[in-house]
Design a protein around this motif. Structure first.
Motif, short mmCIF file in Angstrom:
data_model
loop_
_atom_site.label_atom_id
_atom_site.label_comp_id
_atom_site.label_asym_id
_atom_site.label_seq_id
_atom_site.Cartn_x
_atom_site.Cartn_y
_atom_site.Cartn_z
N LYS A 1 0.83 -1.20 0.00
CA LYS A 1 0.00 0.00 0.00
C LYS A 1 0.87 1.26 0.00
N VAL A 2 1.98 1.22 0.74
CA VAL A 2 2.90 2.36 0.75
C VAL A 2 3.49 2.55 -0.64
N GLU B 1 2.29 1.62 -3.52
CA GLU B 1 1.27 2.10 -4.46
C GLU B 1 1.03 3.60 -4.26
N ALA B 2 1.04 4.04 -3.00
CA ALA B 2 0.86 5.47 -2.72
C ALA B 2 2.03 6.28 -3.26
N SER C 1 1.60 6.65 -6.95
CA SER C 1 0.56 7.61 -7.32
C SER C 1 1.07 9.05 -7.26
N LYS D 1 1.74 12.77 -1.88
CA LYS D 1 2.59 12.65 -0.69
C LYS D 1 1.77 12.37 0.58
N ASP E 1 -1.04 10.74 0.95
CA ASP E 1 -1.44 9.33 0.99
C ASP E 1 -0.25 8.45 1.35
N ALA E 2 0.90 8.77 0.78
CA ALA E 2 2.10 7.97 1.05
C ALA E 2 2.51 8.06 2.51
N ALA F 1 0.06 6.02 4.59
CA ALA F 1 0.31 4.59 4.41
C ALA F 1 1.56 4.16 5.16
#
Length: 87
Positions: free
Chosen positions: A34-35, A37-38, A41, A44, A46-47, A50
């Motif tokens: 998930k990290v 993928e963030a 994308s 920042k 979202d990352a 995550a």
């Protein structure tokens, strides 16, 4: 094949422990994915979110004996560096 009662019990315990550890490893890998993928994308916030969610999971893997402390620290460090690099 186990012959003694003690060895049979040990074999049962090993199977159970293997299943538990496998589930833990899978859960940790999901958080790491998930990290990543963030990061891909490029968002920042979202990352960072995550990464904050993944950190305790990785460290829990250390306390449970799934990962070595240095392995978890290395993974965290590399993920943090990649998140920080997002401009």
């Amino acid at each position: 094949m186990a012959n003694t009662p003690q060895a049979k019990k040990r074999a049962r315990q090993n199977e159970k422990r293997f299943a538990i550890n496998k589930a833990r490893r899978s859960r940790i890998r999901t958080f790491i994915r998930k990290v990543e993928e963030a990061i891909e994308s490029g968002v920042k916030d979202d990352a960072v979110a995550a990464l904050r969610a993944a950190q305790p999971e990785l460290m829990r893997g250390v306390t449970k004996g799934v990962y070595h402390k240095n392995t978890a620290s290395r993974k965290m460090s590399r993920l943090a560096a990649r998140v920080k690099a997002i401009a």
